[in-house]
Design a protein around this motif. Sequence first.
Motif, short mmCIF file in Angstrom:
data_model
loop_
_atom_site.label_atom_id
_atom_site.label_comp_id
_atom_site.label_asym_id
_atom_site.label_seq_id
_atom_site.Cartn_x
_atom_site.Cartn_y
_atom_site.Cartn_z
N PHE A 101 0.85 -1.05 0.03
CA PHE A 101 -0.04 -0.05 0.08
C PHE A 101 0.86 1.30 0.10
O PHE A 101 0.35 2.43 0.31
N GLY A 102 2.03 1.37 -0.63
CA GLY A 102 2.85 2.37 -0.80
C GLY A 102 3.13 3.19 0.57
O GLY A 102 3.40 2.62 1.52
N HIS A 103 3.16 4.63 0.30
CA HIS A 103 3.64 5.17 1.66
C HIS A 103 2.70 5.17 2.71
O HIS A 103 2.75 5.46 3.75
N GLY A 105 1.08 2.38 3.74
CA GLY A 105 1.60 1.27 4.68
C GLY A 105 2.93 1.71 5.55
O GLY A 105 3.18 1.24 6.77
N GLU A 106 3.68 2.42 4.67
CA GLU A 106 4.88 2.87 5.59
C GLU A 106 4.57 3.81 6.54
O GLU A 106 4.96 3.60 7.74
N ASP A 107 3.62 4.61 6.49
CA ASP A 107 3.16 5.55 7.64
C ASP A 107 2.64 4.93 8.63
O ASP A 107 2.97 5.11 9.85
N ALA A 108 1.91 3.86 8.26
CA ALA A 108 1.03 2.98 9.36
C ALA A 108 2.36 2.33 10.33
O ALA A 108 2.32 2.11 11.37
N ARG A 317 -8.75 2.90 4.92
CA ARG A 317 -8.93 1.30 5.08
C ARG A 317 -7.75 0.49 5.13
O ARG A 317 -7.48 -0.53 5.92
N VAL A 318 -6.67 0.76 4.07
CA VAL A 318 -5.49 -0.32 4.13
C VAL A 318 -4.60 0.34 5.37
O VAL A 318 -3.96 -0.51 5.74
N THR A 319 -4.61 1.38 5.54
CA THR A 319 -4.09 1.79 7.04
C THR A 319 -4.46 0.96 8.10
O THR A 319 -3.58 0.32 8.82
N ASP A 368 0.30 -6.25 -1.68
CA ASP A 368 -0.98 -5.71 -1.41
C ASP A 368 -1.98 -6.73 -1.41
O ASP A 368 -2.92 -6.89 -0.37
N ARG A 369 -2.04 -7.84 -2.29
CA ARG A 369 -3.10 -8.77 -2.44
C ARG A 369 -2.81 -9.62 -1.22
O ARG A 369 -3.81 -9.94 -0.69
N PHE A 370 -1.73 -9.91 -0.86
CA PHE A 370 -1.43 -10.91 0.33
C PHE A 370 -1.87 -10.20 1.65
O PHE A 370 -2.41 -10.78 2.40
N ALA A 371 -1.62 -8.79 1.87
CA ALA A 371 -1.97 -8.32 2.96
C ALA A 371 -3.62 -8.35 2.93
O ALA A 371 -4.07 -8.58 4.11
#
Length: 393
Positions: A101-103, A105-108, A317-319, A368-371
Amino acid sequence: MKAPYACDPARSRGRLFDEEGSTFRSCFQRDRDRILHSSAFRRLKHKTQVFVEHEGDYYRTRLTHSLEVAQVARTMAGALGLNQELTEAVALAHDLGHTPFGHTGEDALAELMAPYGGFDHNAQAIRIVTRLETHYADFDGLNLTWETLEGIAKHNGPVPAPYPYALAEYNARHDLELTTHASAEAQVAAIADDVAYNNHDLQDGLRAGLFTEEEVAALPIVCDAYAEVDAKYPVLDRRRRRYEALRRVFGVMVGDVIDTAEAKLAASGAQSVEELRHAGHSVITFSDDLREQINVIRRFLFTRMYRAPSVVEVRKRVTQVTKDLFQIYLNDPHLLPENWQAQIAAVRDQGETEIARSVADYVAGMTDRFALLEHARLCHGEGLGDLHGPAQR
């Protein structure tokens, strides 16, 4: 002809673990090839740039972005008399540490890992290529040269203290001189990243309908490119017109970097890579005029794309997906695959930081898919709506 400040593979500072040289490839070529064949590089195929990976087949992923960056970087390095193989290796590796999820996911993960030394994708890339890749019998990681590791760690400039945990850990073993600038090759890789994403984010945003072609055609640099295309091809169809214009934007940015860098390198009087490392400033940059125009494009993209309501909603949502997965695995490592359980068992006596680090490694390595699949399995799909994609890992 190579410039005197180009990195010379024959004068490399070498690898942490000594190896015999190759008959056919320089040490920097071997670095590039090891990165290309790594598991982490292949996973970039299913890691997002801005959009969640399954939202469309034509949006950039981390893999396609990295290939574009490498192509741009190699072109500029060749024009400047730099080592193209080292430049390409750093460019290909620069996003290896990115999360799903890019940045977002990194922020989270950065928030979750704050009590455990933090999380940074450049530092994570170092952890991947020095520890987490386990394909070789004699060492963990890829055993890359000092120059490639330096470029991955600080292609964006000197790293301020305190260093992210993953970077500090390796730097204690193998000093990457984090307070200095990187080689000109690594600086080229960094600015090639800027060139690539500013161009392809315009293309992806148009494809997603986040803004109109008329709005893009009014932006600095882009407006001149459209005018040139319209003058040369007055009846060109809309799709070809767009591609012709945006590829000219690429050319303007690359040409500006080369011209500006040539002038700065000449003015520096540098006769070695060490002189550039200690110059106190980057030598591979845009001109001041073009940088101001690019900043207008960046502000447009920030407002209209990165903070578009539809993108922000997915980011929320992805966060939550990222946070849920990290906490679930931290609370119950037995939910991890057996090899990851074994890694955590091996570091359990070292304290909670090492356990959290291993959990972060696993989550950061997800596509992304696996997460999304794992979250659906462990949380029964709560709160995900239509974000599910097919399994991949």
